[in-house]
Write an enzyme that holds these catalytic residues in place. Structure first.
Site, PDB file in Angstrom:
ATOM      1  N   ASP A   1       0.814  -1.186   0.075  1.00 29.94           N
ATOM      2  CA  ASP A   1       0.010   0.158  -0.176  1.00 29.94           C
ATOM      3  C   ASP A   1       0.864   1.302  -0.276  1.00 29.94           C
ATOM      4  O   ASP A   1       2.037   0.864   0.070  1.00 29.94           O
ATOM      5  CB  ASP A   1      -0.711  -0.226   1.113  1.00 29.94           C
ATOM      6  CG  ASP A   1      -2.258   0.736   1.122  1.00 29.94           C
ATOM      7  OD1 ASP A   1      -2.571   1.475   0.075  1.00 29.94           O
ATOM      8  OD2 ASP A   1      -3.174   0.221   1.755  1.00 29.94           O
TER       9      ASP A   1
ATOM     10  N   ASP B   1     -11.121   2.694  -2.899  1.00 26.02           N
ATOM     11  CA  ASP B   1     -11.334   1.502  -2.254  1.00 26.02           C
ATOM     12  C   ASP B   1     -12.845   1.126  -2.598  1.00 26.02           C
ATOM     13  O   ASP B   1     -13.890   1.941  -2.409  1.00 26.02           O
ATOM     14  CB  ASP B   1     -11.148   1.753  -0.454  1.00 26.02           C
ATOM     15  CG  ASP B   1      -9.719   1.434  -0.154  1.00 26.02           C
ATOM     16  OD1 ASP B   1      -8.842   1.676  -1.332  1.00 26.02           O
ATOM     17  OD2 ASP B   1      -9.929   1.443   0.944  1.00 26.02           O
TER      18      ASP B   1
HETATM   19  C1  GLA Z   1      -6.189   1.311   2.021  1.00 31.14           C
HETATM   20  C2  GLA Z   1      -6.405   0.287   0.850  1.00 31.14           C
HETATM   21  C3  GLA Z   1      -7.340  -0.950   1.206  1.00 31.14           C
HETATM   22  C4  GLA Z   1      -6.865  -1.445   2.465  1.00 31.14           C
HETATM   23  C5  GLA Z   1      -6.668  -0.453   3.646  1.00 31.14           C
HETATM   24  C6  GLA Z   1      -6.066  -1.235   4.957  1.00 31.14           C
HETATM   25  O1  GLA Z   1      -7.166   2.048   2.284  1.00 31.14           O
HETATM   26  O2  GLA Z   1      -6.535   1.063  -0.262  1.00 31.14           O
HETATM   27  O3  GLA Z   1      -7.601  -1.707   0.241  1.00 31.14           O
HETATM   28  O4  GLA Z   1      -5.841  -2.090   2.251  1.00 31.14           O
HETATM   29  O5  GLA Z   1      -5.802   0.631   3.176  1.00 31.14           O
HETATM   30  O6  GLA Z   1      -5.619  -0.335   5.973  1.00 31.14           O
END
Ligand code: GLA
Length: 419
Positions: free
Chosen positions: A162, A222
């Site tokens: 990430d 997301d």
């Molecule tokens: C970000 C990512 C998600 C998830 C969260 C975890 O928002 O885009 O897919 O992995 O972090 O904290």
């Protein structure tokens, strides 16, 4: 002169980068990867005392793995079981290695990887390119090389890296550097990058470089448990900014995020849209659902072999939006095998009561074989008959629904694969 730590790291990263030539060379994922990921459904629930079945701990991943085997998901191709954020201790160990939370993962990650491998599954894990993960756990900044080695030592098969708490302008060097370190471990580790999800907003994104570096990459917000979220992602893919569809292909996939089929937020028609469109978009298919609780209908959708065949088609071409028949009534196409065939989706993004009709002449889709095409509805496998280029096909898409079909040329000598 005392150089700032940050500066030293950048110089180091640049030095390593100078030696990079097409860093990604792991031979993985010739078709879009399939599996399960905890994040959308289970989030950062670390409360194993009061919620032992649903907290981020080994029990959740073991019971999911067992279901993937017993309920047919593994055999349909869903093989990755991926741990997302919140699996770690808040501190590194005395040798500065990452460590899993000892209470929630009492046997450790290597043991969990073995558990997966014994069942024909693979284990994925999550880290972050910055100082901390999005959930506030230790990030890999300053530790890229040793963390890559830790994951390999644990026999991990996939890393989602990430980009929270990091500098966006360092990503075009840092992500390839981590790719190099992963390769150097000698263990094939599927590399999933969140890089363009952070660089994408407004700026031009170098998808060619990203595809050279990563097996898959998140490039948009997301997914959440709602139709608005799923449809918003589809609209982003329809727009295809910087032509990101063009870099997708065997080994490299755009990732519109997890499947939320079987959760709380989507109607049956909307679930079919997500499944059908993730197939058309040649997307990684990571379910995020409680496999102990999913109902039979959603399960059958996730296991629909005709839809999966479109997603897993070996040409690996990402489908794109071809045209709109009316506002929010879009036609998408994806070339598939056998040669000259097409998968076609008609998506009705409209919520207003009645199903909407699209009349499509095959020629409009680029289907010009004079002998015609065998056309088959995909979800149920209903044969619709033989259509020639000038014939018109009339299909109906329900409110926030989809009509999905394939057209396979006849008399070309190609074998029709009936699944
Ligand atoms: C970000 C990512 C998600 C998830 C969260 C975890 O928002 O885009 O897919 O992995 O972090 O904290």
């Amino acid at each position: 002169m005392k150089l700032p730590y940050k500066f030293i790291e950048i110089v180091l990263l640049l030095t390593v980068f100078a030696f990079l030539v097409n860093s990604l060379d792991n031979g993985l994922v010739p078709t879009p990867p399939m599996g399960w990921m905890d994040w959308e459904r289970f989030r950062c629930n670390i409360n194993c005392d009061t919620d032992p079945d649903n907290c981020i701990g080994e029990r959740l991943f073991m019971r999911t793995a067992d279901r993937m085997v017993s309920d047919g998901y593994r055999d349909a191709g869903y093989v990755y079981v991926s741990i997302d954020d919140c699996w770690m201790s808040k501190e590194r160990d005395s040798q500065l290695r990452l460590q899993a939370d000892p209470k929630r993962f009492p046997h450790g990650i290597k043991w969990l990887a073995d558990y997966m491998h014994q069942r024909g599954l693979k284990l994925g894990i999550y880290e972050d390119f910055g100082t901390k993960t999005c959930g506030g756990y230790p990030g890999s900044e300053f530790f890229l090389m040793s963390d890559a080695q830790t994951f390999a030592d644990w026999d991990v098969d996939m890393l989602k890296l990430d980009g929270c708490n990091s500098h966006v302008d360092q990503m075009s060097v840092g992500y390839p550097t981590m790719g190099l370190f992963l390769n150097k471990t000698g263990r094939p580790i599927l590399y999933s990058c969140s890089w363009p999800a952070y660089t994408g907003s407004g700026k031009k994104t170098d998808y060619k470089l990203i595809a050279k570096t990563c097996n898959m990459w998140r490039n948009y917000k997301d997914v959440e448990d709602s139709w608005d979220s799923v449809y918003g992602i589809i609209q982003f893919y329809a727009e295809d900014r910087d032509h990101f569809s063009s870099v997708a292909g065997p080994g490299n996939w755009n990732d519109p995020d997890q499947l939320i089929i079987g959760d709380y937020g989507l109607s049956w028609n909307q679930q079919k849209v997500q499944m059908g469109m993730w197939a058309i978009m040649a997307s990684p298919l990571f379910m995020s659902v409680d496999l102990d609780k999913i109902d039979a209908q959603s399960r059958s959708l996730l296991l629909n072999r005709r839809v999966l065949a479109i997603n897993q088609d070996k040409l690996g071409i990402q489908g794109t939006k071809l045209m709109s028949k009316a506002a929010a009534l879009d036609v998408w196409t994806k070339p598939i095998l056998p040669k000259g065939s097409l998968a076609v989706a008609v998506v009705n993004g409209n919520n207003k009561g009645v199903p909407r009709t699209a009349v499509i002449q095959l020629k409009e889709l680029g289907l010009t074989n004079p002998s015609g095409y065998n056309v088959t509805e995909t979800f149920d496998g209903t044969a619709l008959g033989l259509f020639r280029p000038l014939d018109k096909l009339t299909v109906e898409a329900n409110p926030s629904g989809i009509y999905l079909f394939t057209a396979v040329p006849i008399n070309t000598g190609a074998k029709t694969i009936i699944v």
